[in-house]
Every structure is written in structure tokens, then in C-alpha cells.
Write a protein that holds these residues in place. Sequence first.
Motif, PDB file in Angstrom:
ATOM      1  N   ARG A 159     -18.254   8.363 -12.429  1.00 46.90           N
ATOM      2  CA  ARG A 159     -17.908   8.559 -11.019  1.00 46.90           C
ATOM      3  C   ARG A 159     -18.182   7.312 -10.190  1.00 46.90           C
ATOM      4  N   LEU A 160     -19.333   6.676 -10.421  1.00 43.27           N
ATOM      5  CA  LEU A 160     -19.683   5.499  -9.629  1.00 43.27           C
ATOM      6  C   LEU A 160     -18.763   4.321  -9.915  1.00 43.27           C
ATOM      7  N   VAL A 161     -18.515   4.038 -11.182  1.00 44.36           N
ATOM      8  CA  VAL A 161     -17.671   2.882 -11.516  1.00 44.36           C
ATOM      9  C   VAL A 161     -16.251   3.081 -11.003  1.00 44.36           C
ATOM     10  N   ILE A 162     -15.661   4.219 -11.306  1.00 42.41           N
ATOM     11  CA  ILE A 162     -14.280   4.443 -10.878  1.00 42.41           C
ATOM     12  C   ILE A 162     -14.207   4.652  -9.371  1.00 42.41           C
ATOM     13  N   GLY A 163     -15.086   5.475  -8.829  1.00 44.92           N
ATOM     14  CA  GLY A 163     -15.054   5.757  -7.400  1.00 44.92           C
ATOM     15  C   GLY A 163     -15.267   4.513  -6.548  1.00 44.92           C
ATOM     16  N   LEU A 164     -16.280   3.722  -6.868  1.00 45.23           N
ATOM     17  CA  LEU A 164     -16.558   2.532  -6.064  1.00 45.23           C
ATOM     18  C   LEU A 164     -15.494   1.457  -6.255  1.00 45.23           C
ATOM     19  N   THR A 165     -14.880   1.417  -7.430  1.00 42.58           N
ATOM     20  CA  THR A 165     -13.757   0.495  -7.625  1.00 42.58           C
ATOM     21  C   THR A 165     -12.607   0.863  -6.702  1.00 42.58           C
ATOM     22  N   PHE A 166     -12.330   2.160  -6.563  1.00 41.45           N
ATOM     23  CA  PHE A 166     -11.271   2.589  -5.651  1.00 41.45           C
ATOM     24  C   PHE A 166     -11.658   2.349  -4.201  1.00 41.45           C
ATOM     25  N   VAL A 167     -12.927   2.497  -3.862  1.00 36.89           N
ATOM     26  CA  VAL A 167     -13.378   2.154  -2.508  1.00 36.89           C
ATOM     27  C   VAL A 167     -13.054   0.685  -2.231  1.00 36.89           C
ATOM     28  N   GLY A 168     -13.343  -0.177  -3.196  1.00 31.89           N
ATOM     29  CA  GLY A 168     -13.045  -1.599  -3.048  1.00 31.89           C
ATOM     30  C   GLY A 168     -11.560  -1.872  -2.894  1.00 31.89           C
ATOM     31  N   HIS A 169     -10.740  -1.209  -3.689  1.00 29.08           N
ATOM     32  CA  HIS A 169      -9.290  -1.386  -3.586  1.00 29.08           C
ATOM     33  C   HIS A 169      -8.786  -0.916  -2.218  1.00 29.08           C
ATOM     34  N   GLY A 170      -9.318   0.195  -1.739  1.00 28.55           N
ATOM     35  CA  GLY A 170      -8.935   0.674  -0.414  1.00 28.55           C
ATOM     36  C   GLY A 170      -9.340  -0.304   0.681  1.00 28.55           C
ATOM     37  N   ALA A 171     -10.543  -0.878   0.559  1.00 22.96           N
ATOM     38  CA  ALA A 171     -11.019  -1.856   1.535  1.00 22.96           C
ATOM     39  C   ALA A 171     -10.175  -3.127   1.504  1.00 22.96           C
ATOM     40  N   GLN A 172      -9.680  -3.492   0.319  1.00 18.95           N
ATOM     41  CA  GLN A 172      -8.782  -4.641   0.236  1.00 18.95           C
ATOM     42  C   GLN A 172      -7.512  -4.394   1.047  1.00 18.95           C
ATOM     43  N   LYS A 173      -6.969  -3.202   0.898  1.00 14.23           N
ATOM     44  CA  LYS A 173      -5.720  -2.870   1.585  1.00 14.23           C
ATOM     45  C   LYS A 173      -5.934  -2.660   3.085  1.00 14.23           C
ATOM     46  N   LEU A 174      -6.996  -1.983   3.449  1.00 13.47           N
ATOM     47  CA  LEU A 174      -7.213  -1.630   4.852  1.00 13.47           C
ATOM     48  C   LEU A 174      -7.778  -2.775   5.685  1.00 13.47           C
ATOM     49  N   PHE A 175      -8.749  -3.501   5.128  1.00 10.42           N
ATOM     50  CA  PHE A 175      -9.516  -4.463   5.921  1.00 10.42           C
ATOM     51  C   PHE A 175      -9.387  -5.909   5.451  1.00 10.42           C
ATOM     52  N   GLY A 176      -8.718  -6.121   4.320  1.00  9.72           N
ATOM     53  CA  GLY A 176      -8.619  -7.464   3.765  1.00  9.72           C
ATOM     54  C   GLY A 176      -9.911  -7.934   3.114  1.00  9.72           C
ATOM     55  N   TRP A 177     -10.816  -7.010   2.830  1.00  9.18           N
ATOM     56  CA  TRP A 177     -12.086  -7.369   2.188  1.00  9.18           C
ATOM     57  C   TRP A 177     -11.861  -7.694   0.717  1.00  9.18           C
ATOM     58  N   PHE A 178     -12.824  -8.366   0.123  1.00 11.68           N
ATOM     59  CA  PHE A 178     -12.832  -8.672  -1.318  1.00 11.68           C
ATOM     60  C   PHE A 178     -11.561  -9.400  -1.746  1.00 11.68           C
ATOM     61  N   GLY A 179     -11.062 -10.251  -0.882  1.00 14.37           N
ATOM     62  CA  GLY A 179      -9.877 -11.033  -1.198  1.00 14.37           C
ATOM     63  C   GLY A 179      -8.564 -10.283  -1.070  1.00 14.37           C
ATOM     64  N   GLY A 180      -8.601  -9.115  -0.460  1.00 14.01           N
ATOM     65  CA  GLY A 180      -7.392  -8.301  -0.339  1.00 14.01           C
ATOM     66  C   GLY A 180      -6.478  -8.761   0.781  1.00 14.01           C
ATOM     67  N   PRO A 181      -5.279  -8.219   0.821  1.00 17.89           N
ATOM     68  CA  PRO A 181      -4.278  -8.664   1.788  1.00 17.89           C
ATOM     69  C   PRO A 181      -4.379  -8.026   3.169  1.00 17.89           C
ATOM     70  N   GLY A 182      -5.146  -6.947   3.319  1.00 17.67           N
ATOM     71  CA  GLY A 182      -5.170  -6.226   4.584  1.00 17.67           C
ATOM     72  C   GLY A 182      -3.903  -5.411   4.761  1.00 17.67           C
ATOM     73  N   LEU A 183      -3.851  -4.655   5.840  1.00 19.01           N
ATOM     74  CA  LEU A 183      -2.705  -3.771   6.084  1.00 19.01           C
ATOM     75  C   LEU A 183      -1.383  -4.528   6.205  1.00 19.01           C
ATOM     76  N   SER A 184      -1.372  -5.576   7.000  1.00 23.90           N
ATOM     77  CA  SER A 184      -0.127  -6.320   7.198  1.00 23.90           C
ATOM     78  C   SER A 184       0.343  -6.957   5.901  1.00 23.90           C
ATOM     79  N   GLY A 185      -0.563  -7.599   5.207  1.00 27.10           N
ATOM     80  CA  GLY A 185      -0.200  -8.255   3.959  1.00 27.10           C
ATOM     81  C   GLY A 185       0.269  -7.283   2.895  1.00 27.10           C
ATOM     82  N   PHE A 186      -0.430  -6.165   2.777  1.00 20.39           N
ATOM     83  CA  PHE A 186      -0.020  -5.179   1.774  1.00 20.39           C
ATOM     84  C   PHE A 186       1.292  -4.525   2.178  1.00 20.39           C
ATOM     85  N   GLY A 187       1.454  -4.259   3.472  1.00 18.49           N
ATOM     86  CA  GLY A 187       2.708  -3.700   3.965  1.00 18.49           C
ATOM     87  C   GLY A 187       3.881  -4.627   3.683  1.00 18.49           C
ATOM     88  N   GLU A 188       3.661  -5.934   3.887  1.00 16.77           N
ATOM     89  CA  GLU A 188       4.713  -6.912   3.576  1.00 16.77           C
ATOM     90  C   GLU A 188       5.015  -6.935   2.078  1.00 16.77           C
TER      91      GLU A 188
END
Length: 132
Positions: A10-39
Motif C-alpha cells: 500500500r505504501l509503495v504503490i499509494g505514495l508513488t501515485f501521490v507523487g504522480h498526482g503531485a507532478q500533474k497538479l503542482f509540477g512537483w518532482f520534475g512534473g509538468p504541472g496542469l498546463s504542461g500535462f494538459g498540453e
Amino acid sequence: MASLGLLMIRLVIGLTFVGHGAQKLFGWFGGPGLSGFGEWLGTIGIKNGGKTWALLAGLFELIGGLLFAAGLLTWVGAILITIVMIDAIATVHGKNGYWLTNGGFEYNLVLIAVVIGVALIGPGDFVLLYKP
């Protein structure tokens, strides 16, 4: 020992998905953020509402991951994660066949099996809130 194993999953998979969500929503952890992912969604054919779909994907990953990791409404977390993985298969990986080495959906399917399996078994004894 089974509860400890479920907690690890639960921790490994759940927290990995938290990280992926944060990448998409906030651009954290090298993610694109909402605008970048939307593009990016626009580049794979999702032209209308890319930012809305980015928001939904990010929220499903973040909330699903939090619930799954915490063992709180684990089945809801598993459903949210499964929806995102089915979408990833339908929009990106499915056309590439099964194997991940070809960009296929192998890993997405493994994640679906694990989260649904844990939801069916139950979260175990180590959960965020007391479980009677």
C-alpha cells in the motif's frame, strides 16, 4: 506478517501515485504541472479539455494514492487508481502491445491487479484510522 506485507504494498504503490498526482497538479518532482500535462494530452489527441482531464487525472492519482496508502477506503483508492491506469492503457500504452519494453501496457496491468487484489483482500491491520 500478512498485514505488514499489505502495508508495504500500500505504501509503495499509494505514495508513488501521490507523487504522480503531485507532478500533474503542482509540477512537483520534475512534473509538468496542469498546463504542461494538459498540453501533452493535446499531443496525443485529447485536444478539447486537456487541462480538465489533467486535473482529473492528477486528483485521481493523488486522492487514490492517499486513500490506498492510508488503508482508508482502500477500495475507493483502488478504483481511482484503476481508472487512471485503464485510461493510460486506452490512450497511450494499449496500441504498443503488452510488453513494457515496447511501451506497452504490461506495468499498468500489474498495477491494476495489485490494487484490486489488495482492495479485495483488505488493507490489513496497519491503517491510518482504527479498524474494529
